[in-house]
Design a protein around this motif. Structure first.
Motif, PDB file in Angstrom:
ATOM      1  N   ARG A   1       0.847  -1.201   0.000  1.00 46.48           N
ATOM      2  CA  ARG A   1       0.000   0.000   0.000  1.00 46.48           C
ATOM      3  C   ARG A   1       0.872   1.237   0.000  1.00 46.48           C
ATOM      4  O   ARG A   1       1.930   1.268   0.623  1.00 46.48           O
ATOM      5  N   TYR A   2       0.452   2.252  -0.716  1.00 50.00           N
ATOM      6  CA  TYR A   2       1.034   3.594  -0.589  1.00 50.00           C
ATOM      7  C   TYR A   2      -0.109   4.474  -0.092  1.00 50.00           C
ATOM      8  O   TYR A   2      -1.005   4.800  -0.871  1.00 50.00           O
ATOM      9  N   GLY A   3      -0.141   4.789   1.188  1.00 51.79           N
ATOM     10  CA  GLY A   3      -1.282   5.516   1.761  1.00 51.79           C
ATOM     11  C   GLY A   3      -2.535   4.677   1.578  1.00 51.79           C
ATOM     12  O   GLY A   3      -2.568   3.509   1.958  1.00 51.79           O
ATOM     13  N   GLN A   4      -3.535   5.240   0.932  1.00 48.70           N
ATOM     14  CA  GLN A   4      -4.800   4.517   0.714  1.00 48.70           C
ATOM     15  C   GLN A   4      -4.747   3.644  -0.543  1.00 48.70           C
ATOM     16  O   GLN A   4      -5.632   2.837  -0.780  1.00 48.70           O
ATOM     17  N   LEU A   5      -3.699   3.839  -1.359  1.00 50.31           N
ATOM     18  CA  LEU A   5      -3.644   3.127  -2.645  1.00 50.31           C
ATOM     19  C   LEU A   5      -3.068   1.720  -2.484  1.00 50.31           C
ATOM     20  O   LEU A   5      -1.995   1.546  -1.907  1.00 50.31           O
ATOM     21  N   HIS A   6      -3.772   0.723  -3.001  1.00 46.36           N
ATOM     22  CA  HIS A   6      -3.267  -0.646  -3.007  1.00 46.36           C
ATOM     23  C   HIS A   6      -2.545  -0.874  -4.332  1.00 46.36           C
ATOM     24  O   HIS A   6      -3.174  -1.147  -5.345  1.00 46.36           O
ATOM     25  N   ALA A   7      -1.209  -0.731  -4.316  1.00 44.82           N
ATOM     26  CA  ALA A   7      -0.450  -0.930  -5.557  1.00 44.82           C
ATOM     27  C   ALA A   7      -0.382  -2.414  -5.908  1.00 44.82           C
ATOM     28  O   ALA A   7      -0.312  -2.788  -7.070  1.00 44.82           O
ATOM     29  N   LEU A   8      -0.417  -3.272  -4.884  1.00 41.64           N
ATOM     30  CA  LEU A   8      -0.322  -4.716  -5.079  1.00 41.64           C
ATOM     31  C   LEU A   8      -1.188  -5.390  -4.018  1.00 41.64           C
ATOM     32  O   LEU A   8      -1.190  -4.967  -2.864  1.00 41.64           O
TER      33      LEU A   8
ATOM     34  N   GLY B   1       1.248  -6.537 -17.876  1.00 40.40           N
ATOM     35  CA  GLY B   1       0.074  -5.858 -17.321  1.00 40.40           C
ATOM     36  C   GLY B   1       0.035  -4.430 -17.807  1.00 40.40           C
ATOM     37  O   GLY B   1       1.061  -3.872 -18.199  1.00 40.40           O
ATOM     38  N   PRO B   2      -1.160  -3.830 -17.776  1.00 43.84           N
ATOM     39  CA  PRO B   2      -1.258  -2.441 -18.226  1.00 43.84           C
ATOM     40  C   PRO B   2      -0.497  -1.494 -17.298  1.00 43.84           C
ATOM     41  O   PRO B   2      -0.085  -1.895 -16.203  1.00 43.84           O
ATOM     42  N   ASN B   3      -0.320  -0.249 -17.713  1.00 43.44           N
ATOM     43  CA  ASN B   3       0.334   0.760 -16.867  1.00 43.44           C
ATOM     44  C   ASN B   3      -0.355   0.799 -15.502  1.00 43.44           C
ATOM     45  O   ASN B   3      -1.587   0.803 -15.420  1.00 43.44           O
ATOM     46  N   GLY B   4       0.473   0.809 -14.459  1.00 48.54           N
ATOM     47  CA  GLY B   4      -0.078   0.925 -13.103  1.00 48.54           C
ATOM     48  C   GLY B   4      -0.583  -0.383 -12.528  1.00 48.54           C
ATOM     49  O   GLY B   4      -1.168  -0.405 -11.443  1.00 48.54           O
ATOM     50  N   ALA B   5      -0.348  -1.515 -13.229  1.00 50.51           N
ATOM     51  CA  ALA B   5      -0.862  -2.812 -12.758  1.00 50.51           C
ATOM     52  C   ALA B   5      -0.151  -3.303 -11.501  1.00 50.51           C
ATOM     53  O   ALA B   5      -0.675  -4.134 -10.766  1.00 50.51           O
ATOM     54  N   GLY B   6       1.074  -2.818 -11.272  1.00 48.30           N
ATOM     55  CA  GLY B   6       1.818  -3.245 -10.086  1.00 48.30           C
ATOM     56  C   GLY B   6       3.079  -4.031 -10.407  1.00 48.30           C
ATOM     57  O   GLY B   6       3.712  -4.593  -9.508  1.00 48.30           O
ATOM     58  N   LYS B   7       3.505  -4.054 -11.674  1.00 51.05           N
ATOM     59  CA  LYS B   7       4.681  -4.841 -12.072  1.00 51.05           C
ATOM     60  C   LYS B   7       5.951  -4.328 -11.393  1.00 51.05           C
ATOM     61  O   LYS B   7       6.709  -5.097 -10.812  1.00 51.05           O
ATOM     62  N   SER B   8       6.203  -3.012 -11.498  1.00 50.62           N
ATOM     63  CA  SER B   8       7.427  -2.459 -10.910  1.00 50.62           C
ATOM     64  C   SER B   8       7.397  -2.582  -9.392  1.00 50.62           C
ATOM     65  O   SER B   8       8.435  -2.811  -8.760  1.00 50.62           O
ATOM     66  N   THR B   9       6.204  -2.446  -8.811  1.00 52.98           N
ATOM     67  CA  THR B   9       6.079  -2.612  -7.358  1.00 52.98           C
ATOM     68  C   THR B   9       6.488  -4.028  -6.972  1.00 52.98           C
ATOM     69  O   THR B   9       7.272  -4.227  -6.036  1.00 52.98           O
ATOM     70  N   LEU B  10       5.994  -5.014  -7.723  1.00 55.98           N
ATOM     71  CA  LEU B  10       6.331  -6.412  -7.427  1.00 55.98           C
ATOM     72  C   LEU B  10       7.824  -6.654  -7.608  1.00 55.98           C
ATOM     73  O   LEU B  10       8.469  -7.303  -6.771  1.00 55.98           O
TER      74      LEU B  10
ATOM     75  N   PRO C   1      17.250  -1.926 -14.462  1.00 53.01           N
ATOM     76  CA  PRO C   1      16.059  -1.115 -14.182  1.00 53.01           C
ATOM     77  C   PRO C   1      15.641  -0.290 -15.397  1.00 53.01           C
ATOM     78  O   PRO C   1      16.406  -0.131 -16.343  1.00 53.01           O
ATOM     79  N   GLN C   2      14.414   0.228 -15.344  1.00 55.46           N
ATOM     80  CA  GLN C   2      13.894   1.057 -16.449  1.00 55.46           C
ATOM     81  C   GLN C   2      14.720   2.318 -16.625  1.00 55.46           C
ATOM     82  O   GLN C   2      15.002   2.747 -17.724  1.00 55.46           O
ATOM     83  N   ASP C   3      15.102   2.932 -15.486  1.00 55.69           N
ATOM     84  CA  ASP C   3      15.698   4.271 -15.528  1.00 55.69           C
ATOM     85  C   ASP C   3      17.176   4.227 -15.147  1.00 55.69           C
ATOM     86  O   ASP C   3      17.599   4.938 -14.245  1.00 55.69           O
TER      87      ASP C   3
ATOM     88  N   THR D   1       7.673  -6.204 -19.933  1.00 57.40           N
ATOM     89  CA  THR D   1       7.712  -5.551 -21.244  1.00 57.40           C
ATOM     90  C   THR D   1       6.305  -5.188 -21.677  1.00 57.40           C
ATOM     91  O   THR D   1       5.335  -5.835 -21.272  1.00 57.40           O
ATOM     92  N   HIS D   2       6.208  -4.145 -22.490  1.00 57.96           N
ATOM     93  CA  HIS D   2       4.923  -3.837 -23.128  1.00 57.96           C
ATOM     94  C   HIS D   2       4.922  -4.351 -24.569  1.00 57.96           C
ATOM     95  O   HIS D   2       3.938  -4.183 -25.278  1.00 57.96           O
ATOM     96  N   TYR D   3       6.065  -4.954 -25.017  1.00 57.94           N
ATOM     97  CA  TYR D   3       6.121  -5.542 -26.358  1.00 57.94           C
ATOM     98  C   TYR D   3       5.698  -7.014 -26.243  1.00 57.94           C
ATOM     99  O   TYR D   3       6.511  -7.894 -25.960  1.00 57.94           O
TER     100      TYR D   3
HETATM  101  N1  LIG Z   1       6.343   5.184  -4.345  1.00 57.47           N
HETATM  102  C1  LIG Z   1       5.054   5.258  -4.672  1.00 57.47           C
HETATM  103  N2  LIG Z   1       4.213   6.111  -4.039  1.00 57.47           N
HETATM  104  C2  LIG Z   1       2.909   6.167  -4.356  1.00 57.47           C
HETATM  105  N3  LIG Z   1       2.317   5.403  -5.295  1.00 57.47           N
HETATM  106  C3  LIG Z   1       3.094   4.557  -5.976  1.00 57.47           C
HETATM  107  C4  LIG Z   1       4.496   4.425  -5.710  1.00 57.47           C
HETATM  108  N4  LIG Z   1       5.002   3.495  -6.546  1.00 57.47           N
HETATM  109  C5  LIG Z   1       3.972   3.063  -7.297  1.00 57.47           C
HETATM  110  N5  LIG Z   1       2.833   3.693  -6.964  1.00 57.47           N
HETATM  111  C6  LIG Z   1       1.507   3.477  -7.551  1.00 57.47           C
HETATM  112  O1  LIG Z   1       1.248   2.072  -7.504  1.00 57.47           O
HETATM  113  C7  LIG Z   1       0.550   1.638  -8.677  1.00 57.47           C
HETATM  114  C8  LIG Z   1       1.347   0.531  -9.358  1.00 57.47           C
HETATM  115  O2  LIG Z   1       2.516   1.140  -9.916  1.00 57.47           O
HETATM  116  P1  LIG Z   1       3.650   0.302 -10.665  1.00 57.47           P
HETATM  117  O3  LIG Z   1       4.742   1.261 -10.978  1.00 57.47           O
HETATM  118  O4  LIG Z   1       3.989  -0.906  -9.864  1.00 57.47           O
HETATM  119  O5  LIG Z   1       2.889  -0.150 -11.999  1.00 57.47           O
HETATM  120  P2  LIG Z   1       3.499  -0.841 -13.324  1.00 57.47           P
HETATM  121  O6  LIG Z   1       2.645  -2.028 -13.601  1.00 57.47           O
HETATM  122  O7  LIG Z   1       4.946  -1.070 -13.171  1.00 57.47           O
HETATM  123  O8  LIG Z   1       3.207   0.299 -14.397  1.00 57.47           O
HETATM  124  P3  LIG Z   1       4.033   0.733 -15.759  1.00 57.47           P
HETATM  125  O9  LIG Z   1       3.720  -0.286 -16.799  1.00 57.47           O
HETATM  126  O10 LIG Z   1       3.412   2.055 -16.081  1.00 57.47           O
HETATM  127  O11 LIG Z   1       5.505   0.832 -15.432  1.00 57.47           O
HETATM  128  C9  LIG Z   1       0.348   2.883  -9.539  1.00 57.47           C
HETATM  129  O12 LIG Z   1      -0.951   3.387  -9.275  1.00 57.47           O
HETATM  130  C10 LIG Z   1       1.419   3.840  -9.039  1.00 57.47           C
HETATM  131  O13 LIG Z   1       1.025   5.192  -9.204  1.00 57.47           O
END
Ligand SMILES: Nc1ncnc2c1ncn2[C@@H]1O[C@H](COP(=O)(O)OP(=O)(O)OP(=O)(O)O)[C@@H](O)[C@H]1O
Length: 327
Positions: free
Chosen positions: A29-36, A61-70, A105-107, A209-211
């Protein structure tokens, strides 16, 4: 979750020692947001996943799906809000685990002023049993650039250097986060050949990947995330088989209006073909019934082709929600 192989089946197939990564009931969780993970209905639900050693898994997964978080959790860069992550049998934050893991990493940014060779030598010194710098230069096809300052590399070369930096420690587990962004066709070929070499050496690889055509080509297994949950998990063939429907193509003299009226046709595209013929492309949920109806017209056909869903079509279908063509 759609189809395919459940976590329990994956666990059953491999011995515990065969698992490179074990994710149990994980949420972030990031605050109220469930990233995963996060609530499904009224009960909280975490992500469960086991990745076997030696496999190449594409995390899609689509943008924001939680891949980078995982991936951040698997790399020990973040801590889960609940649940646990084990990597090569240990905590991903432990130094002894981290020396067994490589990541692109991506960046990625490289220090200005250092040459490609110096940078790889510096990275090699961080690991107990690194690969030789010359081996890595060959692997990422940067021998000719060994004395060139890393900051002057082209976008694709810099990405290949990033790949070199991620493998120089000879890791057992390799994370590649959108690795082929900015790579041209030649760079991609070099890169995938390098990944193939790591695969044949038994390395475990996790790719985002998105490809999707790349994922379809290289992945042993696809894990599809949407809104922080695993919604499909299996081989690319299993994921595609989870989506009913096919594309039927042929050349005939049948008019678009006749084709449109055939049973189970979702979409018709017709283009003209030399000699008054028409090239038809039909999307259908029931290719067998449609073909029977086409043959029943008695029309002369040529260049008949039936193709099932690509991974991209399956991805769009699965992430669009339950209303579409899912089985
Ligand atoms: N450090 C953070 N603080 C707040 N919210 C975050 C943080 N990191 C990720 N999020 C949020 O968590 C959710 C999942 O993000 P994540 O980067 O894991 O998605 P993703 O699947 O990797 O997306 P993309 O394909 O765009 O890279 C998104 O809504 C993102 O805004």
């Amino acid at each position: 979750m759609t189809a395919i192989l459940s976590s329990a089946e994956h666990a059953e197939r491999g011995q515990p020692s065969g698992e490179a990564i074990v994710v149990r009931g994980v949420s972030k969780r990031y605050g109220q947001l469930h990233a995963l993970g996060g609530p499904i209905g009224s009960s909280p639900e975490g992500v469960n996943l086991e990745l076997r050693r030696g496999e190449l898994t594409a995390l899609l997964g689509p943008n924001g799906a939680g891949k980078s978080t995982l991936i951040g959790l698997m790399l020990g860069l973040e801590s889960p809000s609940s649940g646990s992550v084990r990597v090569m049998g240990g905590d991903p934050r432990w130094p002894q685990t981290r020396t067994r893991v490589g990541a692109l990493p991506q960046d990625l940014s490289v220090p200005a002023g250092m040459t490609v060779g110096e940078l790889l030598t510096l990275y090699a010194a961080l690991y107990p049993r690194p690969l030789a710098v010359s081996t890595v230069l060959e692997l990422c096809d940067l021998k000719a650039q060994a004395r060139q300052r890393a900051s002057t590399l082209s976008g694709g070369q810099a990405r290949r250097l990033g790949f070199g930096m991620s493998v120089i420690g000879d890791p057992d587990l390799l994370f590649l986060d959108e690795p082929t962004v900015a790579m041209d066709v030649q760079s991609r070929q070099v890169f995938w050949a390098g990944v193939g070499t790591m695969q044949t050496r038994g390395k475990t690889i996790v790719l985002t990947t998105h490809y999707l055509e790349e994922a379809e080509r290289v992945a042993d297994r696809v894990v599809l995330l949407s809104a922080g949950q695993v919604i499909a998990d299996g081989t690319p063939q299993q994921i595609k088989a989870g989506v009913r429907g096919a594309t039927v193509r042929f050349v005939s003299r049948l008019e678009a209006s006749v084709l449109q009226a055939l049973p189970d046709v979702l979409e018709v595209t017709v283009s003209t073909h030399p000699g008054g013929w028409q090239r038809a492309t039909l999307r259908t949920r029931e290719p067998e019934r449609l073909l029977a109806a086409v043959f029943a017209t008695g029309a002369e056909l040529s260049e008949l082709e039936v193709s099932h869903a690509t991974l991209e079509e399956a991805f769009l279908n699965l992430t669009a929600g339950p209303k579409e063509m899912t089985a």
